[in-house]
Design an enzyme around this catalytic site. Sequence first.
Site: not given
Length: 504
Positions: A171, A255
């Site tokens: 990321e 998540h």
Amino acid sequence: MRNISPLSRLTTTTTTRRISQIPRTQSWLSDWRHISSSSSTRSTAAAPNTDSTASALEPPPAGGHLPSISSSALLKHTREQSLKTPGILWADAELDEARGTSSLSSATAGRETRKMNMYQAIRDALSIALSTDDSAIVFGEDVAFGGVFRCTLGLAEEYGRERVFNTPLTEQGVVGFGIGYASMGSKLGDSTLGGRGMGGTAIAEIQFADYIWPAFDQLLNEASKFRYRSGGQFNVGGLTVRCPTMAVGHGGLYHSQSPEGFFMGAGGLKVVIPRSPLQAKGLLLSAIRDPNPVVFMEPKILYRSAVEQVPTSDYTLPLGRAEILTTGSDLTVVTYGTSVYRCEQAIHLLTHPPQGSGIERTVKDALGDWRRGTGKNVSSSPSIELVDLRTILPYDLPLVLRSLSKTHRLLIVHEGPTTGGVGMQIAGDVVSGLALTTSNARGEENSIGEDMRRLRKEAFLGLEAPVKVIGGWDTPGVALQPTKKSEIHRMYKYSSIGIHYNQQ
């Protein structure tokens, strides 16, 4: 979310307590009779199955008592509603104005809409961005295959794999590459890009908002400060970072996080969270074309559950502008994303509580307290103004203050943690309004403007109740759901807010 307000208690406390008391051997009809009975103590035997009992109470409807996301009145279910969306700006509006056909009726004439869910609307926005800007690229983990939620499905085949491509699983690298591309430009497109600077249009995807933390340094130390450190000579306004966010009912602590509150101090960035497909398409196109780097967070539970009519044309919706979804005069409820529909359900319970249930009794008690406190008659119900922020940073404080000046009560609702969250920021801005209306020690006027000073003063002095915030628990994650009081107490005790109160 933490139950620190009577509004949240309507939907949780009584029902949870009573369901936990029902023997599992009973039939569903007996269970429902037991929940709906007026007795406050547990009955060890099943409710008698008599004709009089069965006829007294009807079973709940198949879809439940509350409006679902798909049936929400806040969605645009017809073409006419879609095309009349407040603030919508068509990409060809300047051409219409030059032709002298810029009126509302002529601007919407001939325009088409199509039923879309949120991931389809986002895919449509990305396709428009790629087709109208030759420098635009879409990249991230698995985006060439369509992405985890299929938001980029078919774009690589349509626009080429040099413009829609996968990246390594890093990321920090994804956002870092986007900053470089947005600052240096591309051989594919024009170097001016509508006044945004030298760079290209970089549309990055972080597969889940939970994984944005490795890129936090790139976003806060590089993207947000790029224009400032160069004295306005360079910028990375072509950078947009998309990421699915919020809880989805499963997925665990990696998540289901809502990290938007961590960006509240990131001056130089914009943070946007849409509530529906139509909003997602218009706000995403605005984010891509905005002269500032934008973090665009998409509530993942809405990808398929929210469906409405969306214009197929190229259009944008304004960033930094909140929207009043329902008008009211007794309470302002400020929220965004998935929580918009939770608030709609809670408001629905005030006027349509399930008959014979504990919720109905709780609602009656709450309404009774409100009527006695306000002097309202026995048939009146509170009028609630529901506000969707849409843009979290910078959020629309003037609209919140104008609404509060009318209702004199404020409730802020969100999924993210309460401490240091969006709600606390808004509450702080509101309750500190009186101090910010005065001049400084030398008698100089504040630079925020006369209208803003007046709004702050009116809202603050007009408060008739403390500002309330309903947010997530201050716990390490959202994966575990304790079922015992001892577990809940332990989670609360070792959360940051629990430690704070236990030390007092």
